[in-house]
Write an enzyme that holds these catalytic residues in place. Structure first.
Site, mmCIF file in Angstrom:
data_model
loop_
_atom_site.group_PDB
_atom_site.id
_atom_site.type_symbol
_atom_site.label_atom_id
_atom_site.label_comp_id
_atom_site.label_asym_id
_atom_site.label_seq_id
_atom_site.Cartn_x
_atom_site.Cartn_y
_atom_site.Cartn_z
ATOM 1 N N HIS A 1 48.975 -17.041 70.824
ATOM 2 C CA HIS A 1 48.612 -18.436 71.163
ATOM 3 C C HIS A 1 49.166 -19.419 70.148
ATOM 4 O O HIS A 1 48.743 -20.576 70.105
ATOM 5 C CB HIS A 1 47.078 -18.571 71.270
ATOM 6 C CG HIS A 1 46.512 -17.865 72.462
ATOM 7 N ND1 HIS A 1 45.204 -17.428 72.531
ATOM 8 C CD2 HIS A 1 47.103 -17.477 73.616
ATOM 9 C CE1 HIS A 1 45.003 -16.817 73.697
ATOM 10 N NE2 HIS A 1 46.138 -16.828 74.368
ATOM 11 N N CYS B 1 61.460 -34.961 68.302
ATOM 12 C CA CYS B 1 62.692 -34.497 67.615
ATOM 13 C C CYS B 1 62.694 -32.972 67.452
ATOM 14 O O CYS B 1 63.660 -32.386 66.983
ATOM 15 C CB CYS B 1 62.835 -35.179 66.252
ATOM 16 S SG CYS B 1 61.642 -34.631 65.017
ATOM 17 N N CYS C 1 55.512 -38.265 62.476
ATOM 18 C CA CYS C 1 56.501 -37.213 62.230
ATOM 19 C C CYS C 1 57.328 -37.571 60.987
ATOM 20 O O CYS C 1 57.941 -38.639 60.941
ATOM 21 C CB CYS C 1 57.447 -37.078 63.427
ATOM 22 S SG CYS C 1 58.802 -35.944 63.083
ATOM 23 N N THR D 1 37.199 -9.550 71.006
ATOM 24 C CA THR D 1 37.659 -10.408 72.088
ATOM 25 C C THR D 1 36.873 -10.115 73.360
ATOM 26 O O THR D 1 36.504 -8.981 73.634
ATOM 27 C CB THR D 1 39.173 -10.247 72.359
ATOM 28 O OG1 THR D 1 39.552 -11.100 73.449
ATOM 29 C CG2 THR D 1 39.553 -8.815 72.669
HETATM 30 N N1 APR Z 1 32.942 -8.917 64.978
HETATM 31 C C1 APR Z 1 33.647 -8.575 66.092
HETATM 32 N N2 APR Z 1 33.565 -9.256 67.265
HETATM 33 C C2 APR Z 1 32.709 -10.296 67.306
HETATM 34 C C3 APR Z 1 31.920 -10.706 66.194
HETATM 35 C C4 APR Z 1 32.066 -9.952 64.997
HETATM 36 N N3 APR Z 1 31.360 -10.261 63.895
HETATM 37 N N4 APR Z 1 31.171 -11.773 66.584
HETATM 38 C C5 APR Z 1 31.469 -12.023 67.876
HETATM 39 N N5 APR Z 1 32.385 -11.133 68.319
HETATM 40 C C6 APR Z 1 32.996 -11.024 69.668
HETATM 41 C C7 APR Z 1 32.145 -11.540 70.788
HETATM 42 O O1 APR Z 1 31.243 -10.517 71.243
HETATM 43 C C8 APR Z 1 33.215 -11.860 71.848
HETATM 44 O O2 APR Z 1 33.547 -10.692 72.589
HETATM 45 O O3 APR Z 1 34.156 -11.844 69.671
HETATM 46 C C9 APR Z 1 34.414 -12.271 71.002
HETATM 47 C C10 APR Z 1 34.640 -13.773 70.973
HETATM 48 O O4 APR Z 1 35.011 -14.148 72.274
HETATM 49 P P1 APR Z 1 35.869 -15.471 72.471
HETATM 50 O O5 APR Z 1 35.308 -16.572 71.621
HETATM 51 O O6 APR Z 1 36.032 -15.693 73.940
HETATM 52 O O7 APR Z 1 37.252 -15.114 71.797
HETATM 53 P P2 APR Z 1 38.561 -14.577 72.476
HETATM 54 O O8 APR Z 1 38.273 -13.451 73.396
HETATM 55 O O9 APR Z 1 39.498 -14.345 71.358
HETATM 56 O O10 APR Z 1 39.080 -15.857 73.300
HETATM 57 C C11 APR Z 1 40.382 -15.774 73.816
HETATM 58 O O11 APR Z 1 40.191 -18.075 74.569
HETATM 59 O O12 APR Z 1 39.724 -20.343 74.315
HETATM 60 C C12 APR Z 1 40.720 -19.374 74.257
HETATM 61 O O13 APR Z 1 42.662 -19.607 72.977
HETATM 62 C C13 APR Z 1 41.309 -19.291 72.873
HETATM 63 O O14 APR Z 1 42.282 -17.358 71.806
HETATM 64 C C14 APR Z 1 41.135 -17.820 72.491
HETATM 65 C C15 APR Z 1 40.977 -17.150 73.841
#
Ligand code: APR
Length: 244
Positions: A114, A125, A143, A185
Site C-alpha cells: 500500500h 512534477c 512541493c 490482518t
Molecule cells: N497482534 C497481532 N494482530 C493484532 C493485534 C496484535 N497485538 N491487535 C489486533 N490485531 C489484529 C486484529 O485482530 C485484526 O485482525 O490486526 C488486524 C487489524 O485489522 P485491520 O485494522 O483491518 O488491518 P489490516 O487487515 O491490515 O487492514 C488492511 O485496510 O484500511 C486499509 O490500507 C488499510 O492496510 C490497511 C488494510
C-alpha cells in the site's frame, strides 16, 4: 512447536503483515476494537475527495500519519521478523502497513503493497521526497521542486492502484513461497487479501498470528497461533532456536 518445524523445513518463507503487527507499537488498527475507521471517516484519504478538498484532508493526514504514527517504533514482532531474515529463515516480507516499522527493525526485503507514509510525491512534477524533509506547518504543503505542485503521501488512497513493483513482487511471492507467515490482518481488504489465498492455492503452508480469528482462519490457515504478535513471534523464535 509445529510452526517452528514448518518454517525450518520450508524452501522459501514469506511474511505477510497487516496493521495488527504495529498495534503494540502504539499504532491503532483500522478495524476492530479501537479501530481508526471507528473514529475517522476514511474519506480524507479517498483520492477524488483529497484532490477536491486538500486542506481539510491534509489536516487529518498530518494528525494521524505524521504527528501520531510518526512517533512509533518497531516492536518485538517487527524485530523478530528481521531476525528470521538474518537467520535465512525468511526470504521476503509483504506489508499492507505504511509505517516503515519493518525497515526500521532491520528487514531488508519489504514489499510495501500500500506504499509508505515515509515518502511524499508531487502529483504535478512527479518528484518524490523523504516525508521528514517536507514542512507540514503550512497545509497543503508546498512541493520543494516545482513549488506549485500538489504533494501527497506516497501511500495509496482509496480509489488508487496498487503501486509497482510492490504489486508484481507480492503476487510473485504467492507463486514462489511454500510457507506464508500471516500476521495481524483481518484478511478482508482486496486485493491484498488475495495474496495468501493464492499462496495457499499454490500449495503453501499458512501459519497465522492474530489474537482473533480473521477471514483467513477458517479458510486457508493451517497453523493458527492465537495471541498478540510480539508474544507469538517471540515464542516462534524460541522454538526455532531449540535444537530439533
Ligand atoms: N497482534 C497481532 N494482530 C493484532 C493485534 C496484535 N497485538 N491487535 C489486533 N490485531 C489484529 C486484529 O485482530 C485484526 O485482525 O490486526 C488486524 C487489524 O485489522 P485491520 O485494522 O483491518 O488491518 P489490516 O487487515 O491490515 O487492514 C488492511 O485496510 O484500511 C486499509 O490500507 C488499510 O492496510 C490497511 C488494510
Amino acid at each position: 512447536m509445529l510452526a517452528a518445524k514448518a518454517i525450518k523445513a520450508a524452501r522459501r518463507v514469506c511474511a505477510f503483515t497487516g496493521a495488527g503487527i504495529s498495534v503494540e507499537s502504539g499504532i491503532p488498527p483500522f478495524r476492530g476494537p479501537g479501530g481508526l475507521w471507528k473514529k475517522y471517516n476514511p474519506d480524507f484519504i479517498e483520492i477524488d475527495n483529497f484532490l477536491a478538498r486538500p486542506e481539510p484532508c491534509w489536516r487529518l493526514i498530518r494528525e494521524i500519519f505524521y504527528d501520531f504514527f510518526g512517533k512509533a517504533r518497531p516492536n518485538a514482532a517487527h524485530t523478530g521478523l528481521a531476525r528470521l531474515e538474518q537467520m535465512n529463515l525468511l526470504q521476503s516480507l509483504i506489508t499492507q502497513n505504511i509505517d516503515n516499522l519493518h525497515q526500521m527493525a532491520g528487514s531488508s526485503v519489504v514489499h510495501e503493497f500500500h506504499g509508505t507514509a515515509g515518502r511524499m510525491i508531487c502529483l504535478d512534477c512527479h518528484e518524490s521526497f523523504a516525508a521528514e524533509s517536507i514542512d507540514l506547518t503550512v497545509l497543503p504543503p508546498e512541493c520543494p521542486n516545482c513549488s506549485i505542485g500538489r504533494l501527497k503521501p506516497d501511500f495509496i488512497f482509496f480509489g488508487e492502484a496498487i503501486p509497482e513493483p510492490a504489486a508484481t513482487n507480492s503476487f510473485a511471492e504467492a507463486e514462489l513461497s511454500d510457507l506464508f507467515l500471516v500476521i495481524g490482518t483481518t484478511g478482508e481488504v482486496m486485493p491484498a487479501c488475495m495474496i495468501p489465498v493464492m499462496a495457499k492455492q499454490n500449495g503453501a503452508v499458512i501459519i497465522e498470528i492474530n489474537p482473533q480469528p480473521s477471514a483467513f482462519t477458517p479458510t486457508i490457515t493451517d497453523i493458527f497461533l492465537q495471541g498478540p504478535a510480539t508474544q507469538m513471534v517471540n515464542n516462534l523464535l524460541t522454538a526455532i532456536d531449540k535444537p530439533d
